[in-house]
Design a protein around this motif. Structure first.
Motif, PDB file in Angstrom:
ATOM      1  N   MET A 142      -4.182  -1.760   3.292  1.00  9.37           N
ATOM      2  CA  MET A 142      -3.530  -1.106   2.253  1.00  9.37           C
ATOM      3  C   MET A 142      -3.048   0.376   2.318  1.00  9.37           C
ATOM      4  O   MET A 142      -3.916   1.122   3.014  1.00  9.37           O
ATOM      5  CB  MET A 142      -4.193  -1.537   0.649  1.00  9.37           C
ATOM      6  N   ASN A 143      -1.917   0.820   1.912  1.00 11.79           N
ATOM      7  CA  ASN A 143      -1.511   2.028   2.044  1.00 11.79           C
ATOM      8  C   ASN A 143      -1.678   2.918   0.632  1.00 11.79           C
ATOM      9  O   ASN A 143      -1.931   2.338  -0.523  1.00 11.79           O
ATOM     10  CB  ASN A 143      -0.123   2.101   2.539  1.00 11.79           C
ATOM     11  N   PHE A 144      -1.194   3.933   0.705  1.00 14.98           N
ATOM     12  CA  PHE A 144      -1.468   4.823  -0.309  1.00 14.98           C
ATOM     13  C   PHE A 144      -0.247   4.468  -1.622  1.00 14.98           C
ATOM     14  O   PHE A 144      -0.497   4.824  -2.858  1.00 14.98           O
ATOM     15  CB  PHE A 144      -0.991   6.290  -0.199  1.00 14.98           C
ATOM     16  N   LEU A 145       0.769   3.632  -1.508  1.00 16.88           N
ATOM     17  CA  LEU A 145       1.546   3.344  -2.440  1.00 16.88           C
ATOM     18  C   LEU A 145       0.802   2.232  -3.416  1.00 16.88           C
ATOM     19  O   LEU A 145       1.271   2.012  -4.696  1.00 16.88           O
ATOM     20  CB  LEU A 145       2.703   2.668  -1.928  1.00 16.88           C
ATOM     21  N   VAL A 146      -0.084   1.543  -2.865  1.00 17.33           N
ATOM     22  CA  VAL A 146      -0.789   0.559  -3.835  1.00 17.33           C
ATOM     23  C   VAL A 146      -1.345   1.297  -4.964  1.00 17.33           C
ATOM     24  O   VAL A 146      -1.283   0.794  -6.234  1.00 17.33           O
ATOM     25  CB  VAL A 146      -1.866  -0.037  -2.949  1.00 17.33           C
ATOM     26  N   PRO A 147      -2.260   2.230  -4.849  1.00 15.51           N
ATOM     27  CA  PRO A 147      -2.979   2.849  -6.112  1.00 15.51           C
ATOM     28  C   PRO A 147      -1.683   3.632  -6.971  1.00 15.51           C
ATOM     29  O   PRO A 147      -1.897   3.864  -8.256  1.00 15.51           O
ATOM     30  CB  PRO A 147      -3.869   3.810  -5.527  1.00 15.51           C
ATOM     31  N   VAL A 148      -0.776   4.110  -6.185  1.00 18.84           N
ATOM     32  CA  VAL A 148       0.219   4.964  -6.856  1.00 18.84           C
ATOM     33  C   VAL A 148       1.040   4.007  -8.001  1.00 18.84           C
ATOM     34  O   VAL A 148       1.396   4.310  -8.960  1.00 18.84           O
ATOM     35  CB  VAL A 148       1.224   5.611  -5.807  1.00 18.84           C
ATOM     36  N   MET A 149       1.362   2.996  -7.397  1.00 21.74           N
ATOM     37  CA  MET A 149       1.874   1.679  -8.165  1.00 21.74           C
ATOM     38  C   MET A 149       1.182   1.368  -9.134  1.00 21.74           C
ATOM     39  O   MET A 149       1.638   1.130 -10.282  1.00 21.74           O
ATOM     40  CB  MET A 149       2.422   0.536  -7.282  1.00 21.74           C
ATOM     41  N   MET A 150       0.047   0.788  -8.966  1.00 16.50           N
ATOM     42  CA  MET A 150      -1.065   0.307  -9.960  1.00 16.50           C
ATOM     43  C   MET A 150      -1.322   1.260 -11.129  1.00 16.50           C
ATOM     44  O   MET A 150      -1.199   0.907 -12.218  1.00 16.50           O
ATOM     45  CB  MET A 150      -2.225  -0.234  -9.155  1.00 16.50           C
ATOM     46  N   TRP A 151      -1.572   2.525 -10.758  1.00 12.73           N
ATOM     47  CA  TRP A 151      -1.929   3.476 -11.711  1.00 12.73           C
ATOM     48  C   TRP A 151      -0.642   4.091 -12.434  1.00 12.73           C
ATOM     49  O   TRP A 151      -0.630   4.607 -13.465  1.00 12.73           O
ATOM     50  CB  TRP A 151      -3.074   4.444 -11.418  1.00 12.73           C
ATOM     51  N   GLY A 152       0.284   4.180 -11.620  1.00 15.81           N
ATOM     52  CA  GLY A 152       1.583   4.793 -12.060  1.00 15.81           C
ATOM     53  C   GLY A 152       2.317   4.257 -12.914  1.00 15.81           C
ATOM     54  O   GLY A 152       3.375   4.599 -13.399  1.00 15.81           O
ATOM     55  N   TRP A 153       2.011   2.814 -13.172  1.00 19.35           N
ATOM     56  CA  TRP A 153       2.730   1.843 -13.958  1.00 19.35           C
ATOM     57  C   TRP A 153       2.687   2.378 -15.332  1.00 19.35           C
ATOM     58  O   TRP A 153       3.448   1.997 -16.386  1.00 19.35           O
ATOM     59  CB  TRP A 153       2.391   0.194 -13.710  1.00 19.35           C
ATOM     60  N   ILE A 154       1.423   2.933 -15.682  1.00 21.28           N
ATOM     61  CA  ILE A 154       1.082   3.342 -17.239  1.00 21.28           C
ATOM     62  C   ILE A 154       1.885   4.321 -17.696  1.00 21.28           C
ATOM     63  O   ILE A 154       2.584   4.221 -18.533  1.00 21.28           O
ATOM     64  CB  ILE A 154      -0.398   3.757 -17.206  1.00 21.28           C
ATOM     65  N   PRO A 171       7.988 -13.592   5.793  1.00 16.86           N
ATOM     66  CA  PRO A 171       7.311 -12.865   4.615  1.00 16.86           C
ATOM     67  C   PRO A 171       6.678 -11.826   5.068  1.00 16.86           C
ATOM     68  O   PRO A 171       5.457 -11.699   5.183  1.00 16.86           O
ATOM     69  CB  PRO A 171       6.366 -13.888   4.134  1.00 16.86           C
ATOM     70  N   GLN A 172       7.477 -10.412   5.010  1.00 20.35           N
ATOM     71  CA  GLN A 172       6.783  -9.306   5.646  1.00 20.35           C
ATOM     72  C   GLN A 172       6.874  -8.027   4.443  1.00 20.35           C
ATOM     73  O   GLN A 172       6.666  -7.152   4.994  1.00 20.35           O
ATOM     74  CB  GLN A 172       7.607  -8.970   6.872  1.00 20.35           C
ATOM     75  N   LEU A 173       7.568  -8.265   3.413  1.00 23.44           N
ATOM     76  CA  LEU A 173       7.999  -7.287   2.561  1.00 23.44           C
ATOM     77  C   LEU A 173       6.526  -6.504   2.053  1.00 23.44           C
ATOM     78  O   LEU A 173       6.619  -5.290   2.171  1.00 23.44           O
ATOM     79  CB  LEU A 173       8.824  -7.544   1.323  1.00 23.44           C
ATOM     80  N   SER A 174       5.594  -7.352   1.650  1.00 26.17           N
ATOM     81  CA  SER A 174       4.093  -6.731   1.146  1.00 26.17           C
ATOM     82  C   SER A 174       3.586  -6.073   2.291  1.00 26.17           C
ATOM     83  O   SER A 174       3.190  -5.043   2.020  1.00 26.17           O
ATOM     84  CB  SER A 174       3.442  -7.797   0.742  1.00 26.17           C
ATOM     85  N   ASN A 175       3.612  -6.623   3.467  1.00 26.66           N
ATOM     86  CA  ASN A 175       3.139  -5.837   4.709  1.00 26.66           C
ATOM     87  C   ASN A 175       3.755  -4.502   5.086  1.00 26.66           C
ATOM     88  O   ASN A 175       3.213  -3.446   4.868  1.00 26.66           O
ATOM     89  CB  ASN A 175       3.358  -6.558   5.899  1.00 26.66           C
ATOM     90  N   ILE A 176       5.143  -4.467   4.670  1.00 24.29           N
ATOM     91  CA  ILE A 176       6.190  -3.219   4.972  1.00 24.29           C
ATOM     92  C   ILE A 176       5.887  -2.296   4.011  1.00 24.29           C
ATOM     93  O   ILE A 176       5.804  -1.064   4.399  1.00 24.29           O
ATOM     94  CB  ILE A 176       7.502  -3.652   5.177  1.00 24.29           C
ATOM     95  N   VAL A 177       5.890  -2.756   2.691  1.00 25.82           N
ATOM     96  CA  VAL A 177       5.749  -1.717   1.839  1.00 25.82           C
ATOM     97  C   VAL A 177       4.225  -1.263   1.248  1.00 25.82           C
ATOM     98  O   VAL A 177       4.144  -0.163   1.130  1.00 25.82           O
ATOM     99  CB  VAL A 177       6.269  -2.346   0.208  1.00 25.82           C
ATOM    100  N   TYR A 178       3.409  -2.360   1.379  1.00 26.74           N
ATOM    101  CA  TYR A 178       2.186  -1.997   0.985  1.00 26.74           C
ATOM    102  C   TYR A 178       0.933  -1.921   1.789  1.00 26.74           C
ATOM    103  O   TYR A 178      -0.276  -1.824   1.608  1.00 26.74           O
ATOM    104  CB  TYR A 178       1.582  -2.836  -0.371  1.00 26.74           C
TER     105      TYR A 178
END
Length: 438
Positions: A1-13, A162-169
């Protein structure tokens, strides 16, 4: 997992709060819920009392947007006895189920909170904000746009794997093997599984077909509707999932049947078939062999083999669930069937949502959740409501209910829609009484 995971999960609020301040509440709800389903990563964080996962992240964001924007109420929302099933499902059932199994008041409150976030918030948003033809049309358009957005992503993964999740997250959310089908790939994009993507594309195709075919919508964002309908049809087929093909067929056949006969009887029969199937399976009146025999004439050997595994799991879980049938076992580890000789789990996984609900929450939970799902569509199909929006939204909720008989992936868009349909059907009844002078 990269830095975008917490950014998206917590930034959605904060993003959702901004959406509520920037747009009408209906648009804010649609962007937050549909956008979250389509793009948030499939991951989770263990927090006190709740699991902060993709669905609860959307739910908490939605609740914060409703509260902090002060757009939580609408004059058209009237709490009534029709809301009793959701109250039983989110509050009564988890609380009593946990206490009845001796798991303590802390866990009982935590389970109430988790289920309320997973289901109740979306139901309430649907009840509050989508209540008439105009708001239902917004909901339909939001679903169609969500399908259109996914078209290039689905085609990318069909071609490139199916590579988009790997590429982005930086991670793949499921088993790679399950996404290789018929000499090609089954797309997963940012959802839990390829089956979930196939159902989403079939649902968006169905909504598009019905509204375009009846000339209710001829363009979406200046795009002629012919193009999205064709591309959504192709993408659903190329998702290579039997469930998507089934819903695509039901949506298409149902549309032409409705246009020709102006009858909703086919959908009423499907609604009735869902609880009948559940009863027959739980009571073992309908054996796995019978199901496999008839479906083997439709699907290939690999799909039948996969179904056979699921049905075997169902039977083991069903027997275990019947040992505590009223309120269920409370937690999954207590509901899991064990091998009496080795003490190890008798099966590795369970797919069917209905059986998970029955195992954990018993008859009370099972009846309450399917009442919430099917009550709105049933009232719409039984009434003289001729709104294409209400009918086609009922159909995709029916799709979700059918899918829950075999799969356990939760898409909150369908529960949001279920809440909206209950409000619309309730308002229709209220308006009829008012017009008759009662």
């Amino acid at each position: 997992m990269n830095f975008l995971v917490p950014v998206m999960m917590w930034g959605w609020i904060p993003l959702t709060i901004f959406l509520f301040r920037r747009f009408t509440p209906q648009k804010a709800v649609l962007i937050s819920v549909i956008g979250g389903v389509l793009f948030l990563p499939v991951t989770s964080y263990d927090l006190p009392m709740i699991e902060y996962n993709k669905i609860t992240a959307i739910s908490i964001s939605l609740a914060c947007g409703m509260i902090f924007s002060r757009k939580i109420t609408e004059q058209t929302f009237r709490p009534s006895m029709i809301d009793m099933p959701i109250f039983i499902w989110c509050i009564i059932t988890p609380f009593i189920s946990i206490l009845a199994n001796g798991l303590g008041p802390y866990n009982a409150v935590a389970d109430v909170l988790q289920i309320s976030l997973m289901w109740g918030v979306f139901y309430m948003a649907g009840r509050v904000y989508f209540y008439d033809k105009d708001t239902l049309r917004l909901l339909c358009k939001g679903i169609i746009i969500g399908g259109i957005i996914y078209i290039p992503l689905v085609f990318f993964e069909i071609r490139m794997s199916p590579q988009l999740s790997n590429i982005v997250y930086g991670f793949f959310p499921h088993s790679w093997f399950q996404h290789i089908r018929y000499g090609g790939y089954r797309p997963i994009v940012f959802m839990n599984h390829g089956l979930m993507v196939a159902m989403w594309m079939a649902s968006t195709y169905t909504v598009s077909l019905w509204l375009f075919g009846t000339r209710e919508i001829t363009k979406i964002k200046k795009i002629p509707m012919t193009l999205p309908v064709i591309l959504l049809l192709l993408s659903t087929i190329l998702c290579k999932s039997a469930n998507g093909w089934v819903y695509l067929s039901l949506g298409t056949v149902g549309y032409y049947f409705y246009i020709k006969r102006k009858s909703k009887i086919i959908f009423k029969l499907i609604i009735l078939a869902i609880p009948i199937y559940i009863i027959l399976r739980i009571t073992a009146i309908l054996p796995s062999e019978t199901i496999l025999y008839y479906l083997s004439t439709i699907f290939d050997a690999h799909r039948i083999e996969s179904l056979a595994v699921r049905l075997f799991q169902e039977e083991l879980f069903g027997r275990r669930a019947l040992e505590s049938p009223l309120w269920g076992w409370g937690w999954a580890n207590r509901a899991w069937p064990m091998d009496p000789f080795t003490g190890e789990p008798a099966v590795q996984m369970i797919d069917s949502l209905y059986l998970v609900v029955f195992s954990l929450k018993g008859y009370i939970g099972l009846v309450s959740i399917y009442t919430v799902l099917l009550l709105g569509p049933w009232k719409i199909m039984k009434s003289s409501i001729d709104s294409v929006d209400a009918i086609v939204l009922s159909i995709i909720v029916i799709f979700f209910a059918i899918d829950s008989l075999m799969n356990g992936m939760i898409n909150p868009v369908y529960f949001l829609t279920a809440g909206a349909l209950i409000t619309v059907s309730d308002n229709f009844k209220y308006d009829k009484l008012s017009n008759s002078g009662v």
